[in-house]
Write a protein that holds these residues in place. Structure first.
Motif, PDB file in Angstrom:
ATOM      1  N   PRO A 190       6.623   9.742  -3.599  1.00 47.60           N
ATOM      2  CA  PRO A 190       5.064   8.705  -3.344  1.00 47.60           C
ATOM      3  C   PRO A 190       3.909   9.551  -2.799  1.00 47.60           C
ATOM      4  N   ASN A 191       3.809  10.752  -2.359  1.00 46.71           N
ATOM      5  CA  ASN A 191       2.923  11.301  -2.255  1.00 46.71           C
ATOM      6  C   ASN A 191       2.608  11.562  -3.831  1.00 46.71           C
ATOM      7  N   ILE A 215       8.439   8.347   6.162  1.00 46.51           N
ATOM      8  CA  ILE A 215       8.257   7.698   5.042  1.00 46.51           C
ATOM      9  C   ILE A 215       6.696   7.714   6.212  1.00 46.51           C
ATOM     10  N   TYR A 222      11.487   4.720  -1.932  1.00 46.12           N
ATOM     11  CA  TYR A 222      12.736   4.681  -0.722  1.00 46.12           C
ATOM     12  C   TYR A 222      13.736   4.301  -1.252  1.00 46.12           C
ATOM     13  N   GLN A 248     -13.567  -5.165   4.202  1.00 48.71           N
ATOM     14  CA  GLN A 248     -13.652  -3.811   3.427  1.00 48.71           C
ATOM     15  C   GLN A 248     -13.719  -4.660   2.338  1.00 48.71           C
ATOM     16  N   ILE A 275      -9.871   2.333  -0.927  1.00 49.51           N
ATOM     17  CA  ILE A 275      -9.614   1.383  -1.453  1.00 49.51           C
ATOM     18  C   ILE A 275      -8.156   0.877  -1.310  1.00 49.51           C
ATOM     19  N   ILE A 276      -7.905   2.078  -1.436  1.00 50.33           N
ATOM     20  CA  ILE A 276      -5.747   1.375  -1.656  1.00 50.33           C
ATOM     21  C   ILE A 276      -5.932   1.963  -0.483  1.00 50.33           C
ATOM     22  N   ARG A 277      -6.293   2.986   0.816  1.00 44.03           N
ATOM     23  CA  ARG A 277      -4.871   3.546   1.974  1.00 44.03           C
ATOM     24  C   ARG A 277      -4.368   2.364   3.304  1.00 44.03           C
ATOM     25  N   PRO A 278      -5.094   1.193   2.482  1.00 43.70           N
ATOM     26  CA  PRO A 278      -4.310  -0.311   3.327  1.00 43.70           C
ATOM     27  C   PRO A 278      -3.618  -0.360   2.537  1.00 43.70           C
ATOM     28  N   LEU A 279      -3.326  -0.356   1.503  1.00 47.12           N
ATOM     29  CA  LEU A 279      -1.970  -0.418   1.075  1.00 47.12           C
ATOM     30  C   LEU A 279      -0.902   0.148   0.881  1.00 47.12           C
ATOM     31  N   ILE A 280      -1.244   1.260   0.788  1.00 49.06           N
ATOM     32  CA  ILE A 280      -0.348   3.191   0.867  1.00 49.06           C
ATOM     33  C   ILE A 280       0.369   2.600   2.491  1.00 49.06           C
ATOM     34  N   ALA A 281      -0.646   2.257   3.465  1.00 53.45           N
ATOM     35  CA  ALA A 281      -0.459   2.149   5.102  1.00 53.45           C
ATOM     36  C   ALA A 281       0.746   0.918   4.761  1.00 53.45           C
ATOM     37  N   GLU A 282       0.371   0.089   4.457  1.00 51.86           N
ATOM     38  CA  GLU A 282       1.595  -1.647   5.064  1.00 51.86           C
ATOM     39  C   GLU A 282       3.002  -1.120   3.993  1.00 51.86           C
ATOM     40  N   THR A 283       2.775  -0.572   2.768  1.00 48.89           N
ATOM     41  CA  THR A 283       4.148  -0.203   1.691  1.00 48.89           C
ATOM     42  C   THR A 283       5.167   0.660   2.957  1.00 48.89           C
ATOM     43  N   ALA A 284       4.228   1.287   3.734  1.00 49.69           N
ATOM     44  CA  ALA A 284       5.226   2.454   4.552  1.00 49.69           C
ATOM     45  C   ALA A 284       5.773   1.673   5.474  1.00 49.69           C
ATOM     46  N   ASP A 285       4.807   0.784   6.017  1.00 49.23           N
ATOM     47  CA  ASP A 285       4.823  -0.296   7.060  1.00 49.23           C
ATOM     48  C   ASP A 285       5.552  -0.604   7.649  1.00 49.23           C
ATOM     49  N   TYR A 330       0.838   8.667  -5.232  1.00 47.33           N
ATOM     50  CA  TYR A 330      -0.874   8.014  -4.731  1.00 47.33           C
ATOM     51  C   TYR A 330      -1.505   9.103  -4.990  1.00 47.33           C
ATOM     52  N   LEU A 373      -5.950  -7.124  -1.964  1.00 47.67           N
ATOM     53  CA  LEU A 373      -5.586  -5.527  -2.325  1.00 47.67           C
ATOM     54  C   LEU A 373      -4.502  -5.185  -1.142  1.00 47.67           C
ATOM     55  N   GLN A 374      -3.328  -6.264  -0.983  1.00 49.07           N
ATOM     56  CA  GLN A 374      -2.105  -5.843  -0.017  1.00 49.07           C
ATOM     57  C   GLN A 374      -1.424  -6.254  -0.422  1.00 49.07           C
ATOM     58  N   TYR A 416     -15.494  -5.528  -1.159  1.00 51.99           N
ATOM     59  CA  TYR A 416     -15.746  -4.631  -2.936  1.00 51.99           C
ATOM     60  C   TYR A 416     -16.473  -6.066  -3.374  1.00 51.99           C
TER      61      TYR A 416
END
Lengths: 254, 254
Positions: free
Chosen positions: B172-173, A197, A176, A149, B192-202, B176, A110-111, A151
């Protein structure tokens, strides 16, 4: 574990590098475009093939990482293999494979991947599923090697997750882009908004988003909402999005 | 520089800490609620006051960091001061101040603040404006002390920026939060979805968002779009948002 990788796109590339880094033996990379297969195969010391008839039949694991609508066709060429065959799709049912091959599974990271940006697989949630417990154990052990992680999710939950990912990733990125459109039309650079952001995403790493909502809609600040809507009269599509999302935020206040 | 701070909310608190850390002398903190004034004043060794009549008249700078619709009222109490009076609002015109006080300005930090999360002011874009060049020079020097990104923007551009910020942060928030709603309804955790949110912004820290859009809409993958829409039939509000944003992404393909 001897692995054959079918596909050479973003997911296949990042996955191959992560597996290779953990000592897994990727023996072949298949792509209908031989150049693409070679580009990836050379990175991980594998053989490149562009013909499904040339696939090694004795691998332990076959990873199909192609476009969703090509999974079934590719799986047909693996009818005779005794190794485990998995796909990496969030939306495709495991039955798409299990109707074609002997042992089927799913290995869904999931990425959001891009060719040019490296990313550590350790922090990528891996969602796995298999047609029986033995195969699930194999996938689970492999997944744990490259990610912290892991699942076990059935197809229904994986589809829900994929839908949630559209809301958490694809839609925010489009917003964005709309912000950038508004900035550009007024001679402002995207750079100015990047820290905002980054912080918005960072905030929900330790909080739930519904607890840290900010902005005029959650304050029910009708004066600002109306000013913003009137600034968007020349961009009706953005006006519609502004109205729709602000209304949705206001619904959470009830 | 002797500074009086009017307000004790998130922006006032973060700003006060940043200024104090750079050696600025914040002599008073005003809030209509004396407890709130004291909480902040104690952090920065200032005096707390809850009566506008008690404000020191000889400060160099008055920073009004209150709700937008209270700015004008608070400014009325600063009619006689000779120091510079600024507000920290993205949407309020400088004239709201300049009609009331002698020297007016704006000192707008473009960021989303929460009480509980510390944030380095260095990376926060500061947008400044002043009623004349001398005052602008003062604000510019002060801003450069606490931030590496200082922008001189007039009121029109600042309002555009504030509107863009709604698209880049508040919306965006909320998305989420909707993702979390979908996950929760299906027994899945937000984690489970936090890494995806971080990468999308990054991803958009080094790229423009329009160049890194992913997901079914940008692939014009109608099969997945339709599956997702049908999964949302019991949540018509989310279905509407899904359709609206997917259509908007598809418009970028033309």
């Amino acid at each position: 574990m001897k692995i054959v990788l079918l596909g050479s796109g973003n997911v296949a590339t990042h996955l191959a590098k992560a597996l290779k880094a953990k000592g897994e033996d990727i023996v072949q990379v298949y792509s209908p475009n031989l150049n693409n297969a070679k580009l990836l195969a050379d990175l991980i010391a594998a053989e490149a093939v562009d013909d499904l008839d040339d696939l090694k039949q004795n691998a332990d694991l076959y990873i199909i990482s192609v476009k969703d609508d090509a999974i079934e066709t590719v799986a047909q060429s693996l009818k005779e293999v005794t190794g485990l065959v998995v796909h990496t799709s969030g939306t495709t049912d495991i039955n798409t494979l299990s109707s074609a091959v002997k042992k089927a599974g799913v290995f869904y990271p999931l990425q959001t991947f891009s060719k040019t940006k490296d990313i550590s697989f350790e922090n990528i949630p891996l969602c796995i599923e298999a047609s029986d417990g033995d195969q699930l154990a194999i996938l689970s052990a492999l997944a744990a090697k490259i990610s912290r992680q892991v699942y076990e999710l059935d197809g229904e939950k994986r589809k829900v997750l994929h839908l949630a990912a559209v809301f958490a990733c694809n839609f925010p990125n489009h917003l964005y882009a709309l912000a950038n459109k508004i900035l550009n039309q007024n001679g402002l650079d995207f750079e100015i908004i990047r820290p905002l952001i980054a912080e918005t995403a960072d905030k929900v790493m330790d909080n739930l988003p519904e607890n840290v909502q900010t902005g005029p809609a959650v304050r029910a600040d009708e004066s600002t909402l109306n000013k913003h809507l009137s600034m968007l009269t020349t961009m009706p599509e953005l006006q519609n999005i502004y109205q729709t999302l602000s209304n949705s935020i206001k619904l959470t206040l009830k």
